[in-house]
Design a protein around this motif. Structure first.
Motif, mmCIF file in Angstrom:
data_model
loop_
_atom_site.group_PDB
_atom_site.id
_atom_site.type_symbol
_atom_site.label_atom_id
_atom_site.label_comp_id
_atom_site.label_asym_id
_atom_site.label_seq_id
_atom_site.Cartn_x
_atom_site.Cartn_y
_atom_site.Cartn_z
ATOM 1 N N MET A 99 65.301 -12.095 24.125
ATOM 2 C CA MET A 99 64.682 -13.260 23.496
ATOM 3 C C MET A 99 65.387 -14.510 23.956
ATOM 4 O O MET A 99 66.591 -14.539 24.170
ATOM 5 N N CYS A 118 67.247 -6.568 16.867
ATOM 6 C CA CYS A 118 67.700 -7.942 16.636
ATOM 7 C C CYS A 118 68.517 -8.091 15.349
ATOM 8 O O CYS A 118 68.003 -8.536 14.327
ATOM 9 N N ASP A 120 69.005 -5.809 21.250
ATOM 10 C CA ASP A 120 69.760 -6.851 20.565
ATOM 11 C C ASP A 120 70.558 -6.236 19.421
ATOM 12 O O ASP A 120 70.562 -6.722 18.292
ATOM 13 N N TYR A 160 74.786 -9.618 19.869
ATOM 14 C CA TYR A 160 74.476 -10.868 20.572
ATOM 15 C C TYR A 160 75.766 -11.338 21.236
ATOM 16 O O TYR A 160 76.818 -11.341 20.594
ATOM 17 N N HIS A 195 70.451 -9.311 24.928
ATOM 18 C CA HIS A 195 71.731 -9.767 24.380
ATOM 19 C C HIS A 195 72.851 -8.736 24.464
ATOM 20 O O HIS A 195 74.004 -9.077 24.234
ATOM 21 N N ASP A 227 62.359 -7.861 19.735
ATOM 22 C CA ASP A 227 62.613 -9.069 20.516
ATOM 23 C C ASP A 227 62.067 -10.376 19.959
ATOM 24 O O ASP A 227 62.736 -11.393 20.000
ATOM 25 N N HIS A 241 61.349 -11.422 16.970
ATOM 26 C CA HIS A 241 61.758 -11.858 15.628
ATOM 27 C C HIS A 241 60.534 -12.125 14.750
ATOM 28 O O HIS A 241 60.491 -13.083 13.979
ATOM 29 N N SER A 296 68.266 -11.347 12.552
ATOM 30 C CA SER A 296 68.230 -12.554 13.381
ATOM 31 C C SER A 296 67.259 -13.578 12.793
ATOM 32 O O SER A 296 66.267 -13.210 12.154
#
Ligand SMILES: [Fe+2]
Length: 680
Positions: A1, A156, A191, A194, A261, A503, A505, A535
């Motif tokens: 992302m 994420c 993710d 990060y 990430h 990815d 979000h 996230s």
């Protein structure tokens, strides 16, 4: 992302836009747990929980991390035990392993000889009797079984942006569920960490902080990012201190792929794209791969393989080969250090096909400079398609130039190969794996959404604006290869393909077609995209990036209510089109907004929730598939990870198997709790 911390329009749009001990355990007779305690053994501390991964019908990978208390550099001997009961009265497998400094004291063990479709408990012990937390895992059904699969999708989990109440909720609900409704495994779509800290837009608050990197480097923006092996290990160790994440890893086997990430934001092959820190990053790619291998257990059989150390230098790329693989020895060596794409089987019910959407992809088709020269508000779809196709655009006659804001802009890809996202070798493997699967459902662990999100700016009268892509770091930026894959699925009669993505979000569900731009697209597959565990949400980013007075995109993100409060209408923008959304923003009239709906804005979307933290649970049966999309209280409003987050809504969509060549269908969402706007 995309990097969410630099407020620019492009970012706003694009954000949517051991040496492990690998032992094979053979069956050993039942033994007493006491036999694991070797007299005079050394003490150790199990610092980051336990985990299991990639269940097969006869085995699983087990993982832990154990630091020797005597700080000796010698490997710490351990015993792993597997039992059918959590009291370990009956130990069915026991094996000596060790935790070594070279592996950052991580240990993974390949266990085989287990019975199909069974729950097992496991733990690690030191010779002095220190015991890890209790782990639970399961094996897959045998090849001829039609047993269902309950699979949670997660992605994420930024540590600083939110707490892990979503993980705690998943654990608590599973604890309370009856046996038939319990989750078997978690599919983590990337993710997991990060690589930047602090990873916050200006004005945003970290709910908690990661300690400074051992080494690290700093971007012009002031943010630090991981550079060395110690830095990446530091990230995994920091994240795995979270009790809710540890509890989830101890409770279910995880099947993991990575997104960007785990290496670097918006990465492609072994290259970084930070503003002010872009360029070759082969050394970082190798150490990021090593740390992933150490901390994320996975069954890396053919064509995947374990981490292989590689001596590389950071060098600029050579000419792109077919599929856009950059022909530079350091790039090729860095990528070859770890291969993670692989497939798993869940009886006759499902194949899980795990892809790597980062290591072999072309760079994004459009960068900031090109976009600025074009004078477009965001990447126009038509130009994206030409850039993506390279020298194959327009039947082999690519445009030499594009019309820019101030004259012609040279087509930088007119003599380049067509872009690829999976790369030539992985794409071939992916097609073959789908084709050979005899399972009813082919669950594609895809990490990045394939649903074609766009802003239908062309629907605004008299403005002459082009339709633009919302995010070009996912499949939106690589339309040619997605078209190829979906056409392959359709023409080869491969049914039951379900893309599982993260990815963006946001929660989303959609039908994937052979070509969303054509007049006669054929429906080919289904997609569920899960939002982040913690996230910042897509909506919160869009809202933050459009706060400048007069920002023309602001009314597409929020409407101001009469009392001054804001109404989220970004879901409406994508589901019903920009005209409808603008009508809501400027008039507040639902009637007018309804009149101005654009049915072809994003016609394949079945569900969207851009302001969500949570997860998705798929129930996969021979006769149907149900996606339960769970939205919990936003992670940045939670106060710790231990408390299960409150469920705000569950949206349930179902599909039934379709015949080869048939048409996938996905029901409209059925809600528990308050639906998101504009479903409300
Ligand atoms: Fe993410």
């Amino acid at each position: 992302m995309s990097d969410v911390t630099t407020p620019s329009r492009r970012n706003f749009l694009n954000q949517f836009g051991f040496a492990a001990v690998a032992s094979s355990l053979s069956f050993v007779p039942t033994v007493s747990p006491a036999s694991a305690q070797v007299a005079g053994g050394r003490r150790g501390r199990f610092t980051h929980g336990v985990a299991s991964a990639d269940p097969s019908a006869d085995g699983v990978i087990l993982w832990t991390r154990a630091e020797p208390l005597d700080r000796s550099a010698l490997p710490l001997p351990l015993t792993v035990q597997v039992s059918l009961s959590d009291d370990f009265e009956t130990v069915v497998l026991e094996q000596r392993v060790s935790a070594a400094l070279d592996d950052d004291y991580t240990v993974r063990v390949r266990v085989s000889g287990l019975e199909a479709e069974r729950w097992y408990y496991y733990r690690f012990l030191t010779g002095a009797g220190d015991i890890s937390r209790l782990g639970r895992t399961c094996t897959a059904p045998s090849a001829d079984s039609a047993s269902p699969l309950r699979l949670a999708l997660a992605s994420c989990q930024n540590y600083e942006q939110g707490f892990y109440g979503a993980w705690a909720r998943m654990v608590a609900d599973d604890d309370a569920a009856d046996d038939d409704s319990k989750i078997h495994a978690v599919l983590h779509l990337g993710d997991f960490i990060y690589e930047t800290t602090p990873d916050l837009p200006s004005g945003a608050r970290a709910v908690r902080r990661i300690d400074p990197f051992p080494d690290g480097a700093t971007l012009p923006s002031g943010r630090g990012f991981a550079v060395t092996l110690a830095d990446y290990r530091h990230l995994y160790k920091s994240y795995l201190q979270d009790e809710a994440l540890q509890a989830a890893r101890a409770r279910w086997p995880f099947i993991c792929t990575w997104d960007d990430h785990e290496f670097t934001n918006d990465s492609w092959q072994s290259y970084a794209t930070y503003s002010g820190g872009e360029g070759p990053a082969q050394k970082r790619k190798v150490v990021a791969n090593q740390a992933w291998f150490e901390y994320i257990p996975a069954r890396l059989d053919d064509p995947a393989h374990d981490f292989r150390a590689a001596e590389v230098e950071d060098t600029d790329g050579g000419a792109p080969l077919d599929g856009y693989l950059i022909n530079d020895s350091n790039n090729l060596l860095a990528l070859a250090s770890l291969t993670i794409y692989r497939s798993l089987e869940w009886g006759k019910t499902a194949s899980i096909v795990v892809t790597d959407t980062r290591s072999y992809r072309a760079p994004q088709p459009m960068d900031d400079a090109l976009e600025a020269n074009l004078g477009a508000p965001a990447p126009p779809l038509e130009i994206l398609r030409a850039l993506d196709a390279g020298r194959e655009a327009s039947g082999g006659n690519p445009p030499a130039n594009f019309a820019g804001a101030e004259g012609d802009v040279r087509n930088p890809r007119a003599d380049h190969p067509a872009a690829s996202l999976l790369g030539v070798a992985q794409k071939q493997w992916f097609k073959q794996t789908l084709q050979e699967s005899t399972a009813v459902w082919k669950l594609w662990a895809n990490s990045i959404p394939a649903m074609p999100l766009r802003l239908d700016l062309s629907s605004i009268p008299f403005q002459g604006l082009p339709d633009v892509a919302v995010g070009i770091d996912a499949w939106n930026g690589y339309p040619g290869e997605l078209r190829e894959l979906m056409s392959f699925v359709k023409t080869e009669g491969i049914s039951g393909v379900v893309s599982c993505a993260g990815d963006y979000h946001m929660h989303g569900a959609a039908i994937l077609t052979t070509d969303p731009d054509s007049d006669d697209p054929q429906d080919a597959a289904i997609e569920f995209a899960t939002c982040g565990i913690s996230s910042f949400t897509m909506f919160s980013g869009a809202e933050r990036f459009t706060r400048e007075p007069g920002d023309p995109f602001r009314p597409l993100v929020v409407a101001e209510a009469e009392d001054g409060s804001i109404i989220e209408n970004f879901n409406q923008t994508l589901l019903r089109g920009v005209r409808s959304s603008l009508a809501t923003s400027y008039t507040g009239s639902d009637t007018l907004a309804g009149w101005l709906d654009n049915d072809v804005a994003n016609p394949y979307l079945r569900y969207l929730d851009t302001n969500a933290n949570g997860y998705v649970v798929l129930t996969v049966r021979e006769d149907g598939l149900t996606g339960e999309i769970v939205t919990v209280t936003r992670a940045d409003t939670q106060s710790d990870s231990a408390m299960p987050a409150q469920v705000q809504r569950r949206a349930v969509l179902t599909a039934v198997p379709w015949q080869p060549g048939g048409t996938p269908e996905l029901t409209e969402p059925v809600f528990e709790g308050k639906p998101p706007f504009p479903f409300a």
